[in-house]
Motif scaffolding. Sequence first.
Motif, short mmCIF file in Angstrom:
data_model
loop_
_atom_site.label_atom_id
_atom_site.label_comp_id
_atom_site.label_asym_id
_atom_site.label_seq_id
_atom_site.Cartn_x
_atom_site.Cartn_y
_atom_site.Cartn_z
N GLY A 129 33.92 -5.65 28.49
CA GLY A 129 34.52 -4.82 27.45
C GLY A 129 34.38 -3.33 27.70
O GLY A 129 34.67 -2.51 26.82
N LEU A 132 37.58 -1.27 27.18
CA LEU A 132 37.93 -1.19 25.77
C LEU A 132 37.13 -0.09 25.08
O LEU A 132 37.68 0.73 24.34
CB LEU A 132 37.65 -2.54 25.08
N GLN A 136 38.76 3.64 24.15
CA GLN A 136 38.73 3.89 22.70
C GLN A 136 38.04 5.21 22.40
O GLN A 136 38.44 5.95 21.49
CB GLN A 136 38.01 2.74 21.97
N LYS A 143 46.21 1.20 22.31
CA LYS A 143 45.87 -0.22 22.26
C LYS A 143 45.74 -0.74 23.68
O LYS A 143 46.63 -0.53 24.51
CB LYS A 143 46.96 -1.00 21.51
N VAL A 144 44.63 -1.42 23.96
CA VAL A 144 44.33 -1.89 25.31
C VAL A 144 44.40 -3.42 25.36
O VAL A 144 43.77 -4.11 24.56
CB VAL A 144 42.93 -1.43 25.77
N GLN A 146 43.81 -6.70 28.00
CA GLN A 146 43.10 -7.00 29.23
C GLN A 146 43.52 -8.36 29.81
O GLN A 146 43.87 -9.27 29.06
CB GLN A 146 41.59 -7.02 29.00
#
Length: 279
Positions: A129, A132, A136, A143-144, A146
């Motif tokens: 993560g 992310l 952020q 918006k990510v 993966q």
Amino acid sequence: MHQPIGIFDSGFGGLTVFKSIIEQLPEYDYIYMGDNARAPYGNRSFNTIHQYTWECVQWMFEQGCPLIIVACNTASAKALRTIQQQDLKTVDPSKRILGVIRPTAEVIGDYTISKEIGVLGTKGTVQSGSYLLEIQHFFPDIKVHQQACPLWVPLIENGEYDQPGADYFVKLYLDQIMTQSPQIDTILLACTHYPLIQQKIEANLPAHVKVVAQGDIVAKSLVDYLQRHPEMKTQLSRNQTKAFFTTTDDTADFDHHASVFFSAPVKSTFISANDLVKC
């Protein structure tokens, strides 16, 4: 005194970053370490990745490197913070270790118009993560999405990436991430191996989707870092030397594949994993 910049990767992938760094900072001395014998790192546990990365980092310290670039996303995601905050204190707090995730996250938002990006990486990088959280932090409005691509690194490390059979697995993971959102307009190659298949990736994506590799981003970040830290810059030796080391005893095979990554002839030296453990 010989004090090179160290570049570490689990295998060949870091050579794509190394090449970009040399293009922007050709005057320095460099040591590249590829832990090919124990690659890929992507499916290994946190503890194992930390152990392997710390062993290689300590070996590079012994070679005189005061500054090391961890050019491996999995190691950056799963080991870098622990090494920076805990392990360095037991060795030499004046040494520095930098990764590839933060400098990438600092700029990736500049590439997207739709504010939706896709991140392609190893299982370890995706599960951590890290992207992310970092993206952020710098771009809270983005918006990510993966997607883990567990078969890409083995295909690349084994020299099968340019075979027709690889096309299926390239398309497989790209279809999966684009299914997550049709609004994705930027794809980040969050593994330094992936630029070797960048043309295949671009061929299997809609024409408007940008594909972003990390080499130039990390190199520019290193240039900026040295400008901001003259105390480190003055330590580094400048004889334009390059030394390559690998943990696989088949150095001829390493040299062959590394030459493709590096776009130049490579001659490596074998360093056994047992020697790394002793460091």
